[in-house]
Design an enzyme around this catalytic site. Structure first.
Site, mmCIF file in Angstrom:
data_model
loop_
_atom_site.group_PDB
_atom_site.id
_atom_site.type_symbol
_atom_site.label_atom_id
_atom_site.label_comp_id
_atom_site.label_asym_id
_atom_site.label_seq_id
_atom_site.Cartn_x
_atom_site.Cartn_y
_atom_site.Cartn_z
ATOM 1 N N LYS A 198 9.413 -18.094 11.195
ATOM 2 C CA LYS A 198 9.985 -18.153 9.841
ATOM 3 C C LYS A 198 10.113 -16.695 9.383
ATOM 4 C CE LYS A 198 9.508 -17.856 5.904
ATOM 5 N NZ LYS A 198 10.274 -16.856 5.099
ATOM 6 N N GLY B 24 14.132 -19.748 5.740
ATOM 7 C CA GLY B 24 13.747 -20.451 4.513
ATOM 8 C C GLY B 24 12.842 -19.621 3.639
ATOM 9 N N GLY C 211 9.410 -18.509 1.615
ATOM 10 C CA GLY C 211 7.998 -18.454 1.983
ATOM 11 C C GLY C 211 7.195 -19.646 1.484
ATOM 12 N N PRO C 212 7.227 -19.919 0.162
ATOM 13 C CA PRO C 212 6.385 -21.001 -0.345
ATOM 14 C C PRO C 212 6.817 -22.399 0.122
ATOM 15 C CG PRO C 212 7.064 -19.488 -2.093
ATOM 16 C CD PRO C 212 7.878 -19.143 -0.899
ATOM 17 N N GLY D 97 7.634 -21.368 4.893
ATOM 18 C CA GLY D 97 6.492 -20.601 5.393
ATOM 19 C C GLY D 97 5.198 -21.381 5.242
ATOM 20 N N GLU E 81 -1.498 -9.272 9.530
ATOM 21 C CA GLU E 81 -1.146 -7.848 9.436
ATOM 22 C C GLU E 81 -0.716 -7.618 8.004
ATOM 23 O OE1 GLU E 81 -1.373 -5.568 11.738
ATOM 24 O OE2 GLU E 81 -1.840 -6.861 13.430
ATOM 25 N N CYS F 51 4.212 -0.326 6.092
ATOM 26 C CA CYS F 51 2.836 -0.627 5.689
ATOM 27 C C CYS F 51 1.863 0.459 6.133
ATOM 28 C CB CYS F 51 2.417 -1.981 6.237
ATOM 29 S SG CYS F 51 2.943 -2.194 7.916
ATOM 30 N N GLU G 183 -0.838 -0.396 -3.022
ATOM 31 C CA GLU G 183 0.291 -0.158 -2.125
ATOM 32 C C GLU G 183 1.586 -0.192 -2.928
ATOM 33 O OE1 GLU G 183 1.444 -3.238 0.737
ATOM 34 O OE2 GLU G 183 1.375 -1.624 2.213
HETATM 35 P P1 NAD Z 1 5.295 -11.393 1.537
HETATM 36 O O1 NAD Z 1 3.878 -11.580 1.872
HETATM 37 O O2 NAD Z 1 5.786 -11.886 0.238
HETATM 38 O O3 NAD Z 1 6.224 -12.103 2.639
HETATM 39 C C1 NAD Z 1 6.030 -11.986 4.016
HETATM 40 C C2 NAD Z 1 6.471 -13.283 4.673
HETATM 41 O O4 NAD Z 1 5.658 -14.351 4.214
HETATM 42 C C3 NAD Z 1 7.917 -13.688 4.369
HETATM 43 O O5 NAD Z 1 8.489 -14.295 5.514
HETATM 44 C C4 NAD Z 1 7.737 -14.720 3.277
HETATM 45 O O6 NAD Z 1 8.787 -15.649 3.206
HETATM 46 C C5 NAD Z 1 6.462 -15.399 3.717
HETATM 47 N N1 NAD Z 1 5.727 -16.071 2.636
HETATM 48 C C6 NAD Z 1 5.716 -15.777 1.303
HETATM 49 N N2 NAD Z 1 4.934 -16.655 0.637
HETATM 50 C C7 NAD Z 1 4.421 -17.517 1.567
HETATM 51 C C8 NAD Z 1 3.536 -18.633 1.507
HETATM 52 N N3 NAD Z 1 3.001 -19.051 0.364
HETATM 53 N N4 NAD Z 1 3.223 -19.252 2.673
HETATM 54 C C9 NAD Z 1 3.734 -18.837 3.841
HETATM 55 N N5 NAD Z 1 4.592 -17.821 3.963
HETATM 56 C C10 NAD Z 1 4.925 -17.145 2.837
HETATM 57 O O7 NAD Z 1 5.547 -9.877 1.761
HETATM 58 P P2 NAD Z 1 6.899 -9.057 1.570
HETATM 59 O O8 NAD Z 1 7.075 -8.803 0.132
HETATM 60 O O9 NAD Z 1 7.987 -9.756 2.290
HETATM 61 O O10 NAD Z 1 6.528 -7.734 2.415
HETATM 62 C C11 NAD Z 1 5.932 -6.617 1.836
HETATM 63 C C12 NAD Z 1 4.445 -6.601 2.102
HETATM 64 O O11 NAD Z 1 4.138 -6.812 3.473
HETATM 65 C C13 NAD Z 1 3.813 -5.284 1.786
HETATM 66 O O12 NAD Z 1 2.645 -5.503 1.035
HETATM 67 C C14 NAD Z 1 3.453 -4.678 3.146
HETATM 68 O O13 NAD Z 1 2.377 -3.841 3.208
HETATM 69 C C15 NAD Z 1 3.216 -5.860 3.961
HETATM 70 N N6 NAD Z 1 3.489 -5.538 5.372
HETATM 71 C C16 NAD Z 1 2.463 -5.346 6.244
HETATM 72 C C17 NAD Z 1 2.717 -5.027 7.550
HETATM 73 C C18 NAD Z 1 1.636 -4.802 8.580
HETATM 74 O O14 NAD Z 1 1.931 -4.737 9.766
HETATM 75 N N7 NAD Z 1 0.392 -4.687 8.217
HETATM 76 C C19 NAD Z 1 4.026 -4.908 7.974
HETATM 77 C C20 NAD Z 1 5.038 -5.119 7.058
HETATM 78 C C21 NAD Z 1 4.755 -5.440 5.753
#
Ligand code: NAD
Length: 464
Positions: free
Chosen positions: A170, A201, A203-204, A207, A245, A279, A371
């Protein structure tokens, strides 16, 4: 890349169960460039069932066969490199040269590394009177963010396939076109039906359905700490393997005697690449008080090279732009001194943020703790090494970092005291085989190389 009005499930492009779609926007000009299906729990269920059906056969294939399929996938990624770079530029906004070199280039390296590892890794070991088999965990639910759209996918899918797992992906809602392109590449590489499945799709919705699905054995998530915490709780309640991650707030520690100009220039480049949406970016620069003014002047000069719209792209969407501008305003409010950039949008169109450098940042300020995920560098002052270490380790995160010193051994000694998963010594090069992942709230588990492969394996020991 022409957007597809379908999901890749069981080796076919299939219509979604529902009618809803997600608009994909080019963040550089704010124009809609396409729509993809907004998958539901029903689509996730179909994809998980396909992955479950494909699992026993894929798990039994010889590692050499899996290696050959991953090598074929790498070759398709090489052949479609230009299209990948153009797609990432269109939906993420990354400048074309950065998309070519990093967004299209790194996944080729990572896929190649897993083609080799699948062929050479020892999936069996002897311990005393036991033989230990390293077996695939099962069906993987992979959830990825938008910041490195293809890298984040390949860093999960390639090791999962190498281990003998099957996958349902996803991807982030902001960058689904790159994910569709990847699914095409999987198909072209001859990876059997059901081994890799894609559900686009929200996230909420999609995902959450994937993370909670009882047919998923391991959830591998990259994204924000807030969502990671939820996913960890869901997986924990179901006694499921989970890899997280998450975010970072890495320190770039410049010790007295280091090549200050190089350390500052590389430090600024590290944050400005991908518009600060990395990140592991070294967003806190730590400088000795005797060199502080010189470092600030060097940073202010270095950042002028990063012209908006040319070397620095927009942020991914309007929400991220507003969030980062809010952090810059907060920094000013809390007393940090702006030496470059600021909260005003530098262009009328596109979700741009001005490359920003803050001086006189103290460790307790919001901009030094949270962050930001934008092109913002904070420069902090320390009086001695112990203080530098306290400040470097003084956040909830521990993903990456850098240490610069005149003497490599001195830098290594400092790095060993840092609570963080990766440290670059005097500008050390990226290594696609080195484990990547966080200490503290930056996550659980490691990606890349043999450590990344072992995340997808479980042990079975036979005693003789
Ligand atoms: P996010 O957590 O909102 O989304 C990441 C993914 O999770 C997306 O595919 C999203 O659709 C999904 N998602 C959102 N809500 C969900 C839920 N309730 N259940 C399941 N899946 C869900 O993050 P973002 O805004 O897309 O990305 C930015 C953040 O990600 C930053 O905080 C960054 O540090 C972090 N990040 C970390 C790494 C790493 O390797 N450590 C890499 C990239 C980004």
């Amino acid at each position: 890349m022409k957007p597809r009005d379908a999901m890749y499930i069981d080796g076919q492009w299939q219509k979604a169960a529902g009618q809803d779609t997600i608009a994909v926007v080019n963040p550089a000009d704010e124009q809609v460039i396409g729509h993809v299906p907004a998958g539901t729990a029903q689509d996730v269920d179909a994809a998980v069932r396909a992955a479950r059906d494909a699992f026993p056969r894929w798990a039994r294939t010889l590692p050499a066969e899996r290696a050959a399929r991953i090598a074929a996938l790498r070759d398709v990624l090489v052949a479609r490199k230009d299209e990948i770079a153009e797609t990432v530029t269109a939906e993420l906004g990354a400048p074309p040269a950065f998309s070519q070199a990093v967004h299209a280039g790194v996944p080729v390296l990572v896929a190649g590394s897993y083609a080799e590892l699948a062929a050479t890794y020892s999936f069996e070991e002897k311990i005393g009177n036991s033989t230990v088999f390293l077996e695939p965990v099962g069906v993987v639910g992979a959830i990825t963010p938008w910041n490195y759209p293809l890298h984040q996918i390949v860093a999960k899918v390639a090791p999962a396939l190498a281990a003998g797992c099957t996958v349902v992906l996803k991807p982030a809602e902001d960058t689904p076109l790159t994910a569709q392109l990847f699914a095409e590449a999987v198909d072209e590489a001859g990876i059997p039906a059901g081994v890799f499945n894609l559900v686009t799709g929200l996230g909420p919705v999609a995902g959450q359905a994937l993370a909670g699905h009882e047919g998923v054995d391991l959830v591998s998530f990259t994204g924000s700490t807030a969502v990671g915490r939820k996913i960890g709780a869901t997986a924990g309640a179901a006694v499921k393997r989970v890899a997280l991650e998450l975010g970072g707030k890495s320190a770039n520690v410049i010790l007295p005697g280091a090549d200050l100009a190089k350390a500052v220039n590389v430090g600024i480049a590290n944050v400005m690449g991908n518009s600060g949406q990395t990140c592991s970016a070294w967003t806190r620069m730590l400088v000795h008080e005797d060199q502080y003014d010189e470092a600030v002047a060097t940073a202010a000069a270095a950042v002028t090279k990063y012209t908006v719209g040319d070397r620095v792209g927009p942020l991914v969407n309007a929400k991220q732009q507003a969030r980062v501008r809010g952090y810059i305003e907060k920094g000013v409010e809390e007393g940090a001194r702006l030496v470059a950039g600021g909260p005003e949008a530098p262009l009328d169109t596109g979700y741009y943020v001005a490359p920003t450098v803050f001086a006189d940042v103290t460790p307790d300020m919001t901009v030094a703790q949270e962050e930001i995920f934008g092109p913002v560098v904070c420069i902090l002052k320390y009086a001695d090494e112990d203080e530098a270490l306290r400040v470097a380790n003084g956040t909830v995160y521990g993903l990456a970092g850098a240490v610069w010193a005149a003497d490599e051994a001195e830098a290594v000694a400092f790095a060993r005291r840092m609570d963080t998963g990766q440290v670059d010594i005097n500008g050390g090069r990226f290594n696609p085989l080195a484990p990547f992942g966080g200490y503290k709230q930056s996550g659980v588990g490691r990606e890349l190389g043999p450590h990344g492969l072992s995340e997808y394996l479980q042990t079975k020991s036979l005693q003789f």
